[in-house]
Design a protein around this motif. Structure first.
Motif, PDB file in Angstrom:
ATOM      1  N   GLU A 154     -28.032  47.894  21.117  1.00 13.04           N
ATOM      2  CA  GLU A 154     -29.240  47.692  20.335  1.00 13.04           C
ATOM      3  C   GLU A 154     -28.962  46.806  18.982  1.00 13.04           C
ATOM      4  OE1 GLU A 154     -27.684  51.392  18.594  1.00 13.04           O
ATOM      5  OE2 GLU A 154     -27.713  50.450  20.459  1.00 13.04           O
ATOM      6  N   MET A 155     -27.700  46.547  18.611  1.00 16.95           N
ATOM      7  CA  MET A 155     -27.208  45.886  17.332  1.00 16.95           C
ATOM      8  C   MET A 155     -26.992  44.573  17.636  1.00 16.95           C
ATOM      9  SD  MET A 155     -27.629  48.182  14.763  1.00 16.95           S
ATOM     10  CE  MET A 155     -26.320  47.362  13.626  1.00 16.95           C
ATOM     11  N   TRP A 156     -26.964  44.106  18.893  1.00 13.21           N
ATOM     12  CA  TRP A 156     -26.700  42.837  19.395  1.00 13.21           C
ATOM     13  C   TRP A 156     -27.760  42.158  20.152  1.00 13.21           C
ATOM     14  CZ3 TRP A 156     -21.355  41.165  18.352  1.00 13.21           C
ATOM     15  CH2 TRP A 156     -20.657  42.051  17.628  1.00 13.21           C
ATOM     16  N   SER A 157     -28.802  42.467  19.719  1.00 11.74           N
ATOM     17  CA  SER A 157     -30.268  41.890  20.521  1.00 11.74           C
ATOM     18  C   SER A 157     -30.259  40.438  19.855  1.00 11.74           C
ATOM     19  CB  SER A 157     -31.292  42.817  20.075  1.00 11.74           C
ATOM     20  OG  SER A 157     -31.733  42.439  18.899  1.00 11.74           O
ATOM     21  N   GLY A 158     -31.063  39.730  20.874  1.00 17.98           N
ATOM     22  CA  GLY A 158     -31.444  38.330  20.377  1.00 17.98           C
ATOM     23  C   GLY A 158     -32.546  38.548  19.107  1.00 17.98           C
ATOM     24  N   GLU A 159     -33.477  39.297  19.038  1.00 23.42           N
ATOM     25  CA  GLU A 159     -34.309  39.564  17.842  1.00 23.42           C
ATOM     26  C   GLU A 159     -33.708  39.939  16.487  1.00 23.42           C
ATOM     27  OE1 GLU A 159     -37.419  39.999  15.324  1.00 23.42           O
ATOM     28  OE2 GLU A 159     -37.154  39.070  17.412  1.00 23.42           O
ATOM     29  N   ILE A 160     -32.275  40.705  16.468  1.00 20.56           N
ATOM     30  CA  ILE A 160     -31.707  40.562  15.081  1.00 20.56           C
ATOM     31  C   ILE A 160     -30.864  39.372  14.867  1.00 20.56           C
ATOM     32  CG2 ILE A 160     -29.399  41.833  14.473  1.00 20.56           C
ATOM     33  CD1 ILE A 160     -30.315  44.121  15.597  1.00 20.56           C
ATOM     34  N   PHE A 161     -30.244  38.745  16.020  1.00 18.42           N
ATOM     35  CA  PHE A 161     -29.781  37.362  15.589  1.00 18.42           C
ATOM     36  C   PHE A 161     -30.614  36.305  15.120  1.00 18.42           C
ATOM     37  CE2 PHE A 161     -26.083  39.297  18.330  1.00 18.42           C
ATOM     38  CZ  PHE A 161     -25.050  39.391  17.317  1.00 18.42           C
ATOM     39  N   ARG A 162     -31.827  36.335  15.809  1.00 27.54           N
ATOM     40  CA  ARG A 162     -32.728  35.403  15.393  1.00 27.54           C
ATOM     41  C   ARG A 162     -33.306  35.750  13.938  1.00 27.54           C
ATOM     42  NH1 ARG A 162     -35.700  36.319  19.075  1.00 27.54           N
ATOM     43  NH2 ARG A 162     -34.815  34.794  20.561  1.00 27.54           N
ATOM     44  N   ARG A 163     -33.442  36.910  13.347  1.00 25.94           N
ATOM     45  CA  ARG A 163     -33.574  37.370  12.322  1.00 25.94           C
ATOM     46  C   ARG A 163     -32.709  36.909  11.223  1.00 25.94           C
ATOM     47  NH1 ARG A 163     -34.321  43.052  11.551  1.00 25.94           N
ATOM     48  NH2 ARG A 163     -35.001  42.488   9.415  1.00 25.94           N
ATOM     49  N   LEU A 164     -31.507  37.158  11.634  1.00 25.87           N
ATOM     50  CA  LEU A 164     -30.138  36.908  10.630  1.00 25.87           C
ATOM     51  C   LEU A 164     -30.308  34.956  10.593  1.00 25.87           C
ATOM     52  CD1 LEU A 164     -27.491  38.881  12.241  1.00 25.87           C
ATOM     53  CD2 LEU A 164     -28.406  39.192   9.731  1.00 25.87           C
ATOM     54  N   PHE A 165     -30.375  34.500  11.797  1.00 24.19           N
ATOM     55  CA  PHE A 165     -30.711  32.981  11.563  1.00 24.19           C
ATOM     56  C   PHE A 165     -31.684  32.691  10.579  1.00 24.19           C
ATOM     57  CE2 PHE A 165     -32.350  28.912  13.056  1.00 24.19           C
ATOM     58  CZ  PHE A 165     -31.023  28.294  13.345  1.00 24.19           C
ATOM     59  N   GLU A 166     -32.740  33.018  10.454  1.00 29.81           N
ATOM     60  CA  GLU A 166     -33.804  32.667   9.945  1.00 29.81           C
ATOM     61  C   GLU A 166     -33.802  32.860   8.367  1.00 29.81           C
ATOM     62  OE1 GLU A 166     -37.097  34.577  11.560  1.00 29.81           O
ATOM     63  OE2 GLU A 166     -37.381  33.201  13.320  1.00 29.81           O
ATOM     64  N   SER A 167     -32.774  33.955   7.845  1.00 28.05           N
ATOM     65  CA  SER A 167     -32.769  34.456   6.724  1.00 28.05           C
ATOM     66  C   SER A 167     -31.524  33.776   5.975  1.00 28.05           C
ATOM     67  CB  SER A 167     -32.152  36.033   6.464  1.00 28.05           C
ATOM     68  OG  SER A 167     -31.018  36.453   7.352  1.00 28.05           O
ATOM     69  N   MET A 168     -30.586  32.949   6.862  1.00 22.63           N
ATOM     70  CA  MET A 168     -29.657  32.222   6.254  1.00 22.63           C
ATOM     71  C   MET A 168     -29.947  30.899   5.754  1.00 22.63           C
ATOM     72  SD  MET A 168     -26.856  33.217   9.480  1.00 22.63           S
ATOM     73  CE  MET A 168     -25.450  32.376   8.882  1.00 22.63           C
ATOM     74  N   SER A 169     -29.040  30.504   4.955  1.00 22.79           N
ATOM     75  CA  SER A 169     -29.205  29.292   4.004  1.00 22.79           C
ATOM     76  C   SER A 169     -28.582  28.254   5.254  1.00 22.79           C
ATOM     77  CB  SER A 169     -28.424  29.275   2.911  1.00 22.79           C
ATOM     78  OG  SER A 169     -27.049  29.534   3.038  1.00 22.79           O
ATOM     79  N   PRO A 170     -29.082  26.834   4.947  1.00 25.92           N
ATOM     80  CA  PRO A 170     -28.586  25.956   5.926  1.00 25.92           C
ATOM     81  C   PRO A 170     -27.129  25.784   5.602  1.00 25.92           C
ATOM     82  CG  PRO A 170     -30.765  25.150   4.761  1.00 25.92           C
ATOM     83  CD  PRO A 170     -30.120  26.522   4.340  1.00 25.92           C
ATOM     84  N   GLY A 171     -26.366  25.656   6.821  1.00 27.84           N
ATOM     85  CA  GLY A 171     -24.908  25.537   6.705  1.00 27.84           C
ATOM     86  C   GLY A 171     -24.159  26.889   6.527  1.00 27.84           C
ATOM     87  N   GLY A 172     -24.981  27.983   6.509  1.00 26.56           N
ATOM     88  CA  GLY A 172     -24.532  29.376   6.353  1.00 26.56           C
ATOM     89  C   GLY A 172     -23.852  29.698   7.793  1.00 26.56           C
ATOM     90  N   ARG A 173     -22.796  30.676   7.482  1.00 24.63           N
ATOM     91  CA  ARG A 173     -21.615  30.982   8.689  1.00 24.63           C
ATOM     92  C   ARG A 173     -21.759  32.478   8.911  1.00 24.63           C
ATOM     93  NH1 ARG A 173     -17.581  27.028   9.026  1.00 24.63           N
ATOM     94  NH2 ARG A 173     -18.440  25.257   8.003  1.00 24.63           N
ATOM     95  N   LEU A 174     -21.929  32.682  10.202  1.00 21.30           N
ATOM     96  CA  LEU A 174     -21.714  34.140  10.683  1.00 21.30           C
ATOM     97  C   LEU A 174     -20.403  34.355  11.500  1.00 21.30           C
ATOM     98  CD1 LEU A 174     -24.587  36.190  12.614  1.00 21.30           C
ATOM     99  CD2 LEU A 174     -22.401  35.803  13.682  1.00 21.30           C
ATOM    100  N   THR A 175     -19.890  35.356  11.109  1.00 18.82           N
ATOM    101  CA  THR A 175     -18.429  35.528  11.798  1.00 18.82           C
ATOM    102  C   THR A 175     -18.442  36.930  12.452  1.00 18.82           C
ATOM    103  OG1 THR A 175     -17.620  36.435   9.713  1.00 18.82           O
ATOM    104  CG2 THR A 175     -17.196  34.169  10.296  1.00 18.82           C
ATOM    105  N   THR A 176     -17.870  37.136  13.532  1.00 22.36           N
ATOM    106  CA  THR A 176     -17.824  38.417  14.061  1.00 22.36           C
ATOM    107  C   THR A 176     -16.460  38.658  14.857  1.00 22.36           C
ATOM    108  OG1 THR A 176     -18.681  39.909  15.679  1.00 22.36           O
ATOM    109  CG2 THR A 176     -19.036  37.760  16.207  1.00 22.36           C
ATOM    110  N   TYR A 177     -15.847  39.696  15.044  1.00 18.76           N
ATOM    111  CA  TYR A 177     -14.708  39.710  16.197  1.00 18.76           C
ATOM    112  C   TYR A 177     -15.080  39.624  17.541  1.00 18.76           C
ATOM    113  CZ  TYR A 177     -16.782  44.242  16.969  1.00 18.76           C
ATOM    114  OH  TYR A 177     -17.885  45.295  17.669  1.00 18.76           O
TER     115      TYR A 177
END
Length: 238
Positions: free
Chosen positions: A161-184
């Motif tokens: 449930e933590m790896w859903s498209g909805e969560i990543f979409r919300r994160l994308f929309e909340s980030m600044s232009p050029g922002g980075r998301l990192t994950t193992y």
């Protein structure tokens, strides 16, 4: 997902400790090296590659033991880079348990990070302010104009449930232009999901003697941004 039992301390391959959750059959960090993974995946690949602006705004998914926050506080102090660090954890650990992991030898800020008040802004050092929240990522209001996202949830097969498209979409929309998301997590399904949302995704080498690959996803800078504004968003080495 609520934990049903207390985590157990285990030693990883680089000599640092991590926690093991029996009910999830999951570790808080890589068994190949907890500190090495945290520093490489999040601080070096994420925070140091953030857009060149101050303060740097970080949002961490999964406060866990506080190791990522402590190492970032250390980096912010060493590089004199003002950083505001938001982190969310639905079920916080007992600070005494976290401190038994011995991460204090890796960073002087570990105890202060773990004992900082929840749901309040706490200045850990002159360059690092921490806001750790007891909240649910699935329903919470996300920090806005985030420059770096540390996505450190448990593995997709443990907490899908933590790896859903909805969560990543919300994160994308909340980030600044050029922002980075990192994950193992470098699974192909996660990479394709991030790309489908609009991120530019890189598969990068993992930490030495650790995972072979990790992911870094970048929110593109709009074509409408002026050259001067675009230059201010370029990555820099700290």
């Amino acid at each position: 997902m609520k934990r049903e039992s207390d985590p157990e301390i285990e030693i990883t391959a680089d000599g640092s400790a991590t926690l093991y959750l029996n009910d999830l059959d999951e570790h808080y960090h890589s068994t190949k090296g907890a500190i090495a993974e945290s520093r490489h995946v999040y601080v070096e690949t994420g925070w140091r590659a953030a857009p060149a602006k101050e303060p740097v705004k970080v949002f961490e998914v999964g406060f866990g033991t506080g190791l990522n926050a402590a190492l970032t506080a250390e980096a912010a102090m060493n590089h004199r880079t003002p950083t505001i660090y938001h982190s969310v954890e639905l079920y916080p650990l007992d600070p005494a348990l976290s401190e038994n992991l011995g991460y204090g030898h890796a960073t002087e800020f570990f105890s202060a990070i773990n004992r900082a008040q929840w749901n309040a802004a706490v200045r850990i050092n002159p360059y690092f302010t921490l806001v750790k929240r007891t909240d649910n990522l699935l329903t919470m209001e996300l920090p806005q104009q985030t420059d770096v996202v540390y996505f450190d949830a448990f593995a997709p097969e443990k907490q899908p449930e933590m790896w859903s498209g909805e969560i990543f979409r919300r994160l994308f929309e909340s980030m600044s232009p050029g922002g980075r998301l990192t994950t193992y997590c470098a699974k192909g399904a996660v990479r394709r999901l991030l790309q489908g949302i609009g991120f530019t995704v890189e598969r990068l080498p993992g930490p030495v003697n650790g995972k072979r690959e990790i992911l870094r996803a970048t929110k593109p800078i709009s074509d409408a941004v002026t050259p001067d504004d675009k230059a201010s968003c370029d990555s820099r080495e700290r």
